[in-house]
Design a protein around this motif. Structure first.
Motif, mmCIF file in Angstrom:
data_model
loop_
_atom_site.group_PDB
_atom_site.id
_atom_site.type_symbol
_atom_site.label_atom_id
_atom_site.label_comp_id
_atom_site.label_asym_id
_atom_site.label_seq_id
_atom_site.Cartn_x
_atom_site.Cartn_y
_atom_site.Cartn_z
ATOM 1 N N GLU A 30 0.792 -1.226 0.000
ATOM 2 C CA GLU A 30 0.000 0.000 0.000
ATOM 3 C C GLU A 30 0.827 1.281 0.000
ATOM 4 O OE1 GLU A 30 -2.652 -0.335 3.330
ATOM 5 O OE2 GLU A 30 -3.804 -1.954 2.393
ATOM 6 N N ASN A 31 1.954 1.277 0.710
ATOM 7 C CA ASN A 31 2.728 2.506 0.872
ATOM 8 C C ASN A 31 3.867 2.662 -0.124
ATOM 9 O OD1 ASN A 31 1.669 3.895 3.464
ATOM 10 N ND2 ASN A 31 1.730 1.714 3.933
ATOM 11 N N TRP A 32 4.434 1.556 -0.579
ATOM 12 C CA TRP A 32 5.575 1.627 -1.499
ATOM 13 C C TRP A 32 5.284 0.944 -2.836
ATOM 14 C CZ3 TRP A 32 9.131 -0.324 2.954
ATOM 15 C CH2 TRP A 32 9.328 0.706 3.881
ATOM 16 N N GLN A 33 4.065 0.426 -2.996
ATOM 17 C CA GLN A 33 3.678 -0.298 -4.200
ATOM 18 C C GLN A 33 4.645 -1.445 -4.508
ATOM 19 O OE1 GLN A 33 3.626 3.342 -4.196
ATOM 20 N NE2 GLN A 33 1.628 2.840 -3.367
ATOM 21 N N SER A 34 5.148 -2.068 -3.468
ATOM 22 C CA SER A 34 6.062 -3.204 -3.627
ATOM 23 C C SER A 34 5.288 -4.420 -4.127
ATOM 24 C CB SER A 34 6.734 -3.550 -2.296
ATOM 25 O OG SER A 34 7.516 -2.463 -1.854
ATOM 26 N N THR A 35 5.948 -5.193 -4.960
ATOM 27 C CA THR A 35 5.359 -6.435 -5.466
ATOM 28 C C THR A 35 6.123 -7.650 -4.951
ATOM 29 O OG1 THR A 35 6.694 -6.249 -7.480
ATOM 30 C CG2 THR A 35 4.440 -5.361 -7.548
ATOM 31 N N ALA A 36 7.214 -7.397 -4.239
ATOM 32 C CA ALA A 36 7.995 -8.490 -3.648
ATOM 33 C C ALA A 36 8.622 -8.004 -2.353
ATOM 34 C CB ALA A 36 9.084 -8.973 -4.601
ATOM 35 N N ILE A 37 8.802 -8.942 -1.447
ATOM 36 C CA ILE A 37 9.458 -8.631 -0.177
ATOM 37 C C ILE A 37 10.579 -9.645 0.003
ATOM 38 C CG2 ILE A 37 7.906 -9.990 1.266
ATOM 39 C CD1 ILE A 37 7.951 -7.525 3.223
ATOM 40 N N GLU A 38 11.723 -9.150 0.453
ATOM 41 C CA GLU A 38 12.917 -9.975 0.569
ATOM 42 C C GLU A 38 13.425 -9.921 2.003
ATOM 43 O OE1 GLU A 38 16.003 -9.825 -2.697
ATOM 44 O OE2 GLU A 38 17.081 -8.800 -1.086
ATOM 45 N N MET A 39 14.104 -10.957 2.409
ATOM 46 C CA MET A 39 14.724 -10.986 3.728
ATOM 47 C C MET A 39 15.981 -11.841 3.666
ATOM 48 S SD MET A 39 12.445 -13.726 5.916
ATOM 49 C CE MET A 39 10.895 -12.930 5.617
ATOM 50 N N THR A 40 16.833 -11.693 4.645
ATOM 51 C CA THR A 40 17.973 -12.585 4.799
ATOM 52 C C THR A 40 17.845 -13.271 6.152
ATOM 53 O OG1 THR A 40 19.341 -10.774 5.665
ATOM 54 C CG2 THR A 40 19.562 -11.282 3.312
ATOM 55 N N VAL A 41 18.155 -14.558 6.163
ATOM 56 C CA VAL A 41 18.092 -15.358 7.382
ATOM 57 C C VAL A 41 19.395 -16.140 7.463
ATOM 58 C CG1 VAL A 41 16.825 -17.177 8.610
ATOM 59 C CG2 VAL A 41 15.586 -15.594 7.140
ATOM 60 N N ILE A 42 19.969 -16.223 8.646
ATOM 61 C CA ILE A 42 21.187 -17.011 8.796
ATOM 62 C C ILE A 42 20.911 -18.427 8.292
ATOM 63 C CG2 ILE A 42 22.843 -17.977 10.439
ATOM 64 C CD1 ILE A 42 22.427 -15.431 12.130
ATOM 65 N N ARG A 43 21.694 -18.852 7.329
ATOM 66 C CA ARG A 43 21.484 -20.130 6.631
ATOM 67 C C ARG A 43 21.367 -21.305 7.594
ATOM 68 N NH1 ARG A 43 25.023 -23.926 5.475
ATOM 69 N NH2 ARG A 43 26.795 -22.581 5.879
ATOM 70 N N GLN A 44 22.076 -21.279 8.691
ATOM 71 C CA GLN A 44 22.082 -22.375 9.655
ATOM 72 C C GLN A 44 20.797 -22.452 10.478
ATOM 73 O OE1 GLN A 44 24.574 -20.312 8.939
ATOM 74 N NE2 GLN A 44 26.387 -21.546 8.560
ATOM 75 N N ARG A 45 19.900 -21.492 10.350
ATOM 76 C CA ARG A 45 18.654 -21.470 11.132
ATOM 77 C C ARG A 45 17.531 -22.138 10.329
ATOM 78 N NH1 ARG A 45 17.214 -16.158 13.754
ATOM 79 N NH2 ARG A 45 16.127 -17.597 15.095
ATOM 80 N N SER A 46 17.661 -23.426 10.130
ATOM 81 C CA SER A 46 16.727 -24.161 9.267
ATOM 82 C C SER A 46 15.283 -24.117 9.771
ATOM 83 C CB SER A 46 17.196 -25.605 9.075
ATOM 84 O OG SER A 46 17.350 -26.237 10.327
ATOM 85 N N ASP A 47 15.065 -24.136 11.080
ATOM 86 C CA ASP A 47 13.691 -24.053 11.610
ATOM 87 C C ASP A 47 13.038 -22.721 11.252
ATOM 88 O OD1 ASP A 47 13.986 -26.543 12.702
ATOM 89 O OD2 ASP A 47 14.135 -25.859 14.778
ATOM 90 N N LEU A 48 13.814 -21.653 11.331
ATOM 91 C CA LEU A 48 13.281 -20.338 11.012
ATOM 92 C C LEU A 48 13.029 -20.208 9.509
ATOM 93 C CD1 LEU A 48 12.383 -17.607 12.060
ATOM 94 C CD2 LEU A 48 14.763 -16.832 11.884
ATOM 95 N N ILE A 49 13.926 -20.717 8.701
ATOM 96 C CA ILE A 49 13.718 -20.697 7.250
ATOM 97 C C ILE A 49 12.449 -21.482 6.904
ATOM 98 C CG2 ILE A 49 14.638 -21.500 5.034
ATOM 99 C CD1 ILE A 49 17.447 -20.693 6.119
ATOM 100 N N ALA A 50 12.256 -22.625 7.536
ATOM 101 C CA ALA A 50 11.049 -23.427 7.293
ATOM 102 C C ALA A 50 9.793 -22.643 7.691
ATOM 103 C CB ALA A 50 11.126 -24.749 8.052
ATOM 104 N N TYR A 51 9.853 -21.888 8.774
ATOM 105 C CA TYR A 51 8.727 -21.043 9.205
ATOM 106 C C TYR A 51 8.350 -20.065 8.094
ATOM 107 C CZ TYR A 51 6.373 -17.235 11.745
ATOM 108 O OH TYR A 51 5.495 -16.265 12.146
#
Length: 172
Positions: free
Chosen positions: A112-133
């Protein structure tokens, strides 16, 4: 739930929340901590003030009975793409749906505010439970990896030289 924009007056409470969720013994009460991978701080008050003051960034706050219950940082990176970071939920409140709600409202905010069509993030690769979330919520691994700032104590003290970030993205 309505999210508020963080203000300079929120920095001390915001900093305390983030540190309690990511580092040390208090973080171990929740499931999303980095205490086994990193020591030191997760961020500092100066960095939070800079984010709050920036034109193309915002920290959204979920307030609870005891103050700030959760937060998320959003940055307008480029046309159509927003970055999500610092998704934080009080360890005592984790696994009750607040993180999911923060994600959904973040996606709505950047659309709504930036007209974004994608959202990106970085997660520590070793945090497999969080990546799965995040994958359960529609984020996908891009295959890109970015280096962890091993020599910058502002981001923590790595307990392994193997730490790196996996990039996840979701079309919104």
């Amino acid at each position: 739930m309505k999210l508020d924009h963080a203000q300079a007056k929120d920095v001390d409470a915001l900093h305390a929340l983030i540190e309690s969720a990511y580092r040390g013994e208090s973080a171990r009460r929740g499931w999303t901590h980095e205490a086994d991978l990193l020591g030191g701080q997760r961020t500092d008050a100066k960095a939070l003030r800079q984010i709050i003051a920036a034109d193309k960034q915002v920290i959204l706050l979920a307030r609870g009975g005891k103050g700030i219950a959760g937060c998320v940082q959003l940055s307008h990176v480029e046309d159509g793409v927003a970055y999500l970071g610092l998704l934080t939920v009080d360890p005592a409140l984790q696994a009750a749906g607040l993180g999911k709600e923060l994600l959904m409202q973040s996606e709505q905010f950047v659309r709504e505010n930036w007209q974004s069509t994608a959202i990106e993030m970085t997660v520590i690769r070793q945090r497999s439970d969080l990546i799965a979330y995040y994958e359960r919520r529609g984020y996908v691994r891009t295959g890109e990896h970015r280096p962890f700032p091993h020599n910058d104590p502002r981001f923590g003290l790595p307990k392994s030289k193997e730490l790196e970030f996996a990039v996840l993205r979701k079309k919104i």
